[in-house]
Design an enzyme around this catalytic site. Structure first.
Site, short mmCIF file in Angstrom:
data_model
loop_
_atom_site.label_atom_id
_atom_site.label_comp_id
_atom_site.label_asym_id
_atom_site.label_seq_id
_atom_site.Cartn_x
_atom_site.Cartn_y
_atom_site.Cartn_z
N ASP A 47 3.12 -4.50 8.22
CA ASP A 47 1.92 -3.70 8.00
C ASP A 47 0.74 -4.66 8.14
O ASP A 47 0.42 -5.42 7.22
CB ASP A 47 1.98 -3.07 6.60
CG ASP A 47 0.70 -2.32 6.27
OD1 ASP A 47 -0.25 -2.37 7.07
OD2 ASP A 47 0.66 -1.69 5.19
N HIS A 84 0.88 -1.18 0.00
CA HIS A 84 0.00 0.00 0.00
C HIS A 84 0.91 1.23 0.00
O HIS A 84 2.02 1.18 0.54
CB HIS A 84 -0.83 -0.06 1.29
CG HIS A 84 -1.90 0.97 1.41
ND1 HIS A 84 -1.64 2.27 1.76
CD2 HIS A 84 -3.25 0.88 1.26
CE1 HIS A 84 -2.78 2.94 1.82
NE2 HIS A 84 -3.77 2.12 1.51
N LYS A 117 -10.43 -0.21 10.54
CA LYS A 117 -10.64 -1.39 9.70
C LYS A 117 -11.10 -2.59 10.52
O LYS A 117 -11.41 -3.63 9.97
CB LYS A 117 -9.35 -1.74 8.94
CG LYS A 117 -8.99 -0.71 7.86
CD LYS A 117 -7.81 -1.21 7.05
CE LYS A 117 -7.13 -0.09 6.28
NZ LYS A 117 -7.89 0.37 5.12
N GLN A 162 -4.40 -5.14 7.15
CA GLN A 162 -5.41 -6.06 6.60
C GLN A 162 -5.40 -7.43 7.27
O GLN A 162 -6.14 -8.31 6.85
CB GLN A 162 -5.20 -6.23 5.08
CG GLN A 162 -5.34 -4.96 4.27
CD GLN A 162 -6.78 -4.43 4.22
OE1 GLN A 162 -7.73 -5.11 4.61
NE2 GLN A 162 -6.94 -3.21 3.75
N CYS A 164 -4.86 2.37 -3.60
CA CYS A 164 -3.61 2.90 -3.02
C CYS A 164 -2.45 1.94 -3.25
O CYS A 164 -1.60 1.77 -2.36
CB CYS A 164 -3.76 3.21 -1.53
SG CYS A 164 -4.98 4.45 -1.20
N1 PLP Z 1 -1.66 -0.75 4.69
C1 PLP Z 1 -2.60 -1.48 4.07
C2 PLP Z 1 -2.27 -2.86 3.60
C3 PLP Z 1 -3.87 -0.93 3.88
O1 PLP Z 1 -4.81 -1.66 3.27
C4 PLP Z 1 -4.13 0.37 4.34
C5 PLP Z 1 -5.44 1.00 4.11
O2 PLP Z 1 -6.16 0.66 3.20
C6 PLP Z 1 -3.11 1.07 4.98
C7 PLP Z 1 -1.88 0.48 5.15
C8 PLP Z 1 -3.31 2.46 5.49
O3 PLP Z 1 -4.26 2.49 6.50
P1 PLP Z 1 -4.77 3.89 7.09
O4 PLP Z 1 -5.21 4.71 5.91
O5 PLP Z 1 -5.88 3.51 7.98
O6 PLP Z 1 -3.62 4.51 7.81
#
Ligand code: PLP
Length: 426
Positions: free
Chosen positions: A218, A141, A244, A221, A382
């Site tokens: 990270d 992401h 999430k 998900q 993203c």
């Molecule tokens: N990492 C992953 C794999 C994601 O799917 C997301 C959000 O879609 C993020 C990071 C970023 O999350 P946030 O926008 O809640 O900080």
């Protein structure tokens, strides 16, 4: 060649096979699911973007504002001590949820993105120099990519990437050559928000440790959808977002091994993150408060605490098993439509399905589905570099959570078939 560890194989699909969720009862806990959209019952399939909130979370947030609206860690009056108690109790709840070794290893952040930036600034700018390397993957992401680009520009460190294979898995064969004594950090997603791939986290973490690198997972998900145990993974740093997993927006946490958090400099500076301040210098508060400058997201983190309690009461293994069954069902239904192409065929995959329907632009499809009350996402999610690997600008994405049903998958499939008829591309 790096072999996938037994721990990673066990982590996939082996949990709670027999556990069944009472989905109708669960749905009753989520007020938003009761609504109609354009006169049709809402079918919410955009959970990878954000999840709906259970009543207990909404009540926890409202309860704070109704009774305990006060700042934390600062005043002695009753409201402030109640707010402080609830805020710190939320930290204990997150600590238990991740099986973290101590509450001090949980830093509250406004989400995964802030957690990654905190590490990039607080750790990266003080520990990296020219010639050092950061290993990422092609499936990240933007939140787990752009902060490292900025860090590389600031320090002269180099970014390296594990490639994604056609089936949506990471090419672990490259680990042997990519991991060297120059590698200082390996930062990667536990579950891809596009392909649904569940990466073999323990295997990659162990390989990184063998060359002396630290790891950042990270878990945006994964933490909402499956049991994640930071001690079993032996991960050094982990981030996730509260919104999430049914918590409020602007809630979340960074887990870090204590010695790593201790070795980091503050990210943001201001109130609460100090122990003493003079006109020309200051000394820092202890971990984790050293990283929580200013008035924090008090109601939001209290809501996060309620969300992880809710998930724990349902059972993370049962949630994972439910989503695994639903995903298998959805994949079979979607594969039965010849015009549907699904991106990501990893054997270990979570409830995120990105797809295209021949002859229909993903944005048009998402809009038509919306008219029927079906919420899916269209775009690059993203993850532009990953979409370049897939040779697509955008895809449609359906993503599931504990409250989704097979009937909702059927509604999605019927919606796709109707869209095909609408565009004359059956
Ligand atoms: N990492 C992953 C794999 C994601 O799917 C997301 C959000 O879609 C993020 C990071 C970023 O999350 P946030 O926008 O809640 O900080």
């Amino acid at each position: 060649m790096v072999a996938v560890e037994e721990r990673d194989m066990q982590a996939v699909g082996a949990w709670g096979h027999n556990a069944r969720l009472d989905v109708e009862r669960i749905r009753a806990d989520f007020p938003a699911l009761e609504q109609q959209v354009y006169g049709r019952p809402l079918v919410y399939l955009d959970n990878a973007a954000t999840a709906q909130k259970p009543r207990s979370v909404i009540e926890a947030v409202c309860g704070h504002y109704r009774r305990d609206a006060a700042n934390v860690h600062r005043a002695v009056h009753a409201l402030s001590s109640r707010a402080t108690l609830a805020y710190e109790e939320a930290r204990d709840r997150v600590c238990r949820f991740l099986n973290a070794p101590a509450r001090e290893t949980i830093v509250f952040t406004r989400g995964a993105t802030e957690g990654i930036n905190l590490v990039a600034y607080g750790w990266g700018r003080h520990h990296l120099r020219e010639g050092d390397e950061i290993l990422l993957t092609e499936m990240e992401h933007h939140s787990n990519l752009v902060p490292w680009q900025l860090l590389a520009q600031a320090t002269g460190a180099q970014l390296r990437f594990l490639r994604v294979r056609r089936d949506g898995t990471l090419n672990l064969d490259e680990l042997d050559t990519l991991l060297t004594e120059r590698t200082k950090l390996v930062a990667f997603t536990h579950v891809s928000n596009v392909l649904g791939t569940i990466n073999p986290a323990a295997t990659i973490i162990d390989a990184a440790h063998r060359v002396g690198a630290i790891t950042l997972l990270d878990a945006a998900q994964s933490v909402p959808h499956m049991p994640v145990d930071v001690q079993a993974l032996d991960v050094d740093l982990l981030v996730f977002s509260g919104h999430k997993l049914g918590g409020p927006t602007s809630s979340g946490a960074l887990y870090g091994k204590r010695e790593i958090l201790e070795s980091m400099e503050p990210f943001l500076a201001g109130g609460d993150m100090i122990s003493s301040v003079w006109l020309d210098h200051a000394a820092w508060n202890e971990v984790p408060w050293k990283f929580e400058a200013g008035t924090p997201a008090i109601a939001e983190q209290i809501g996060l605490g309620a969300a992880v309690e809710y998930l724990t009461s349902v059972g993370m293994e049962a949630i994972h098993a439910h989503e695994q069954r639903l995903t298998a069902y959805a994949l079979a239904q979607l594969q039965a439509i010849p015009a549907v192409e699904i991106y990501g065929e990893a054997p270990a995959r979570a409830g995120v399905i990105s797809f295209l329907v021949a002859g229909i632009h993903p944005h048009d499809l998402a809009q038509l589905l919306d008219q029927e009350g079906i919420a899916v996402r269209a775009g690059n999610h993203c993850a532009q570099p990953l979409h370049r690997v897939l040779d697509q600008v955008a895809t449609c994405r359906a993503s599931f959570y504990l409250y989704n049903t097979e009937a909702e998958v059927d509604a999605l499939v019927a919606g796709i078939r109707r869209a095909q008829r609408f565009f004359g591309v059956e």
